[in-house]
Design an enzyme around this catalytic site. Structure first.
Site, PDB file in Angstrom:
ATOM      1  N   SER A 137      49.767   5.956 -14.143  1.00  0.00           N
ATOM      2  CA  SER A 137      49.362   4.725 -14.559  1.00  0.00           C
ATOM      3  C   SER A 137      48.552   3.881 -13.946  1.00  0.00           C
ATOM      4  CB  SER A 137      50.848   4.077 -15.231  1.00  0.00           C
ATOM      5  OG  SER A 137      50.294   2.904 -15.909  1.00  0.00           O
TER       6      SER A 137
ATOM      7  N   TYR B  60      59.259   0.693 -15.600  1.00  0.00           N
ATOM      8  CA  TYR B  60      57.734   1.825 -16.090  1.00  0.00           C
ATOM      9  C   TYR B  60      56.696   1.377 -14.634  1.00  0.00           C
ATOM     10  CZ  TYR B  60      53.739   4.168 -18.725  1.00  0.00           C
ATOM     11  OH  TYR B  60      53.332   4.739 -19.096  1.00  0.00           O
TER      12      TYR B  60
END
Length: 276
Positions: free
Chosen positions: A159, A172
């Site tokens: 990500s 996250y």
């Protein structure tokens, strides 16, 4: 058909991005195996592939359950043979591990009416970390054994958070950074066995998981969306199919046979932009 006679296993395959990955590989000749916690989501994608003439199997599978992964693996071996391509796409965030505010304000440590850094539960933080990191580790431990003698390809999904953490989502961000690090570690570990390990780091794509952060209940862009687009030089969200080129390139030994240990941003320039 680049991947004819290849078996591709995709976790999180019922999601927006990984379902596109599965269909792209099937369109290019692979027999695809769709694993998802929600069997119905995987089934829908598998049926689309089969309707187009492709080969697909689907299974309910929890990527945090090693015994369950082993059982699915055994069934795949009996029906299709050994795995050639593994895509670790299962992952995501949890609202319970997301802070309400971007910045600390005096007194936040006392508040219980909003989610602050100080009242994120350890269990919620660990759940996000485990889903993304351990959820990539365990399938790799199982399916990489198919590749030890013949080689293969493993692709993790990282990500933008792995490059620079975003506000509000500490668990996250940390987990995806760990996924990138694991990718590099695995690439070195398996380099002499012909197993290539890389990661794709998507920029901003609209998915089921982030939709509520990006748009309000009436479909209008949130302030967070406005910030994201200002920081993305191409000034738009990505389309899922725009990840396919990087995916097929990384899966193709003839095109990327000397590429391992990389994390490829597909982000409209987000990671290159300083904001000025």
């Amino acid at each position: 058909m680049k991947f004819e006679n290849k078996v591709a296993v995709i976790t999180g395959a019922g999601g927006v991005l990984c379902s596109v990955f599965a269909e792209a590989l099937a369109d290019n000749g692979a027999s695809v195996v769709l694993l998802d916690l929600h069997e119905e989501s995987a089934k829908i994608v598998a049926e689309r592939i089969i309707k187009k003439g492709g080969k697909a199997l689907y299974y309910a599978c929890n990527v945090l359950d090693k015994k369950g992964i082993d059982a699915v693996h055994d069934d795949i071996l009996s029906k299709l043979g050994k795995c050639d391509i593994l895509i670790n796409g299962a992952g995501g965030n949890n609202p319970r591990a997301t802070t309400t505010k971007e910045y600390y304000e005096m007194g936040d440590e006392q508040r219980e009416d909003i989610k602050t850094f100080f009242n994120i539960d350890k269990e919620d933080f660990e759940a996000v970390f485990s889903l993304n990191l351990t959820g990539s580790l365990l399938p790799t431990q199982v399916f990489s054994q198919d590749m030890l003698e013949k080689g293969g390809v493993i692709i993790n999904i990282s990500s933008m958070n792995a490059f620079t953490p975003l506000t509000k989502i500490p668990a996250y961000s940390g987990a995806k950074s760990a996924v990138s690090n694991l990718t590099q570690w695995l690439a070195v570990h398996f380099a002499q066995n012909g197993i290539r390990v890389n990661a794709i780091a998507p920029g901003f794509f609209v998915t089921k998981q982030n939709k509520d952060l990006l748009f309000d209940s009436e479909g209008n862009p949130t302030p967070r969306t406005e910030k994201i687009l200002r920081a993305t030089p191409m000034n738009r969200f990505g389309k899922p199919e725009e990840l396919v080129g990087a995916l097929l390139w990384l899966c193709d030994d003839s095109a990327s046979g000397f590429v391992t240990g990389t994390v490829i941003p597909v982000d409209g320039g987000f990671s290159a932009y300083s904001g000025v």
